[in-house]
Enzyme design. Structure first.
Site: not given
Length: 304
Positions: A157-158, A161, A232
């Site tokens: 997930h990071e 980003h 998100e």
């Protein structure tokens, strides 16, 4: 999971305030006109000059905040950067391996810096001014409380980003918000200063600019936070593409199960930002949350 945006917003407010204070001192001691008042505009304000000034200050503040975002995160969170060439523990090396493997899968040419910070809180964040100069950091609590599949989902997930360039996108949005904050805070301060005696107008205007700017910045953070919540969902989808939907969904469920587990002592480890952690709240305070409800994130992910 809101440290990335939280640190950026706090830094941005501080930078904007510093610029305004410096500008006020410069105009005071050099004789440069910085009041943006004249006799022709509505309410006696030169709106064209004020808008140009607001654009410059707004975007300079936003991009400067972005430029120092990685450095600020390291200092505030006391991040230990993990150099692959150094002697690392098995857990630390596993984190580096996951970040690099997922970064390559995301098509990143330059590997993000990888770090760990000491906090019992189950957390992670990504920040940095560019994809080339990014940082992915995880908390000790994340590694201690989540299994390997969940850790990989969180890291994916990071990395998403970073791959999506979210910090640059947020910076552009913050620059627009800053422009309106500077513009309207000056107008409000000019109007407020006209209700006092002439000899007090400078002091009142100076104080009013600071007060209105901080107030409008906090209100503006509602817009930034709303867009952050939208990003998100996008990062969840990106994390699912990198690590697999099952791992991403498992990571979200694990985060939900571990929310609030850290002891009071652990939660004070990062007290510099603890007081502004408002993710997952209800009511009006939810407007300031940089992350949507985890249940909703899981639902949207599984509906892909």
């Amino acid at each position: 999971m809101g440290k990335r945006i939280l640190l950026f917003i706090i830094t941005n407010i501080l930078v904007l305030t510093t610029i305004v204070i410096a500008w006020s001192l410069i105009t005071t001691y050099t004789g440069i006109s910085g009041s943006f008042e004249n006799s022709s505009g509505y309410l006696g304000i030169d709106y064209t000059s004020l808008m140009v000034f607001s654009l410059l200050v707004g975007f300079i503040g936003s991009f400067f905040s972005l430029a120092i975002s990685r450095w600020i995160a390291k200092k505030m969170m006391k991040v230990k950067v993990l150099n692959p060439d150094d002697q690392l523990s098995a857990a630390e090396r596993a984190v580096v391996e996951k970040v690099h493997r997922l970064s390559r899968a995301a098509g990143l040419v330059h590997m993000p810096e990888v770090g760990i910070y000491q906090s019992g809180e189950v957390n992670a964040f990504a920040t940095g001014p560019t994809k080339k100069r990014s940082l992915v950091a995880v908390s000790a609590g994340l590694l201690n409380n989540l299994d390997d599949k969940a850790v990989e989902g969180v890291i994916a997930h990071e990395v998403a980003h970073v791959s999506n360039g979210d910090m640059v996108t947020m910076t552009l949005l913050q620059g627009i918000v800053n422009t309106f904050v500077v513009f309207f805070s000056r107008i409000a301060a000019i109007i407020a200063s006209r209700f006092v005696r002439e000899e007090m107008q400078f002091v009142v205007r100076f104080a009013a600019i600071i007060i209105f700017q901080i107030l409008f910045s906090i209100l503006g953070s509602i817009v930034v936070s709303a867009y952050s919540r939208h990003r998100e969902y996008h990062a969840d989808r990106g994390g699912a593409d990198l690590a697999g939907r099952d791992k991403m969904a498992h990571a979200l469920r694990s985060l939900k199960n571990n929310v609030g587990r850290a002891s009071v002592k652990d939660r004070t480890d990062d007290s510099a930002v603890q007081t502004m952690k408002i993710n997952g709240k209800s009511g009006l305070i939810a407007l300031f949350s940089s992350h949507p409800d985890i249940d909703e994130r899981i639902k949207r992910l599984e509906q892909r």
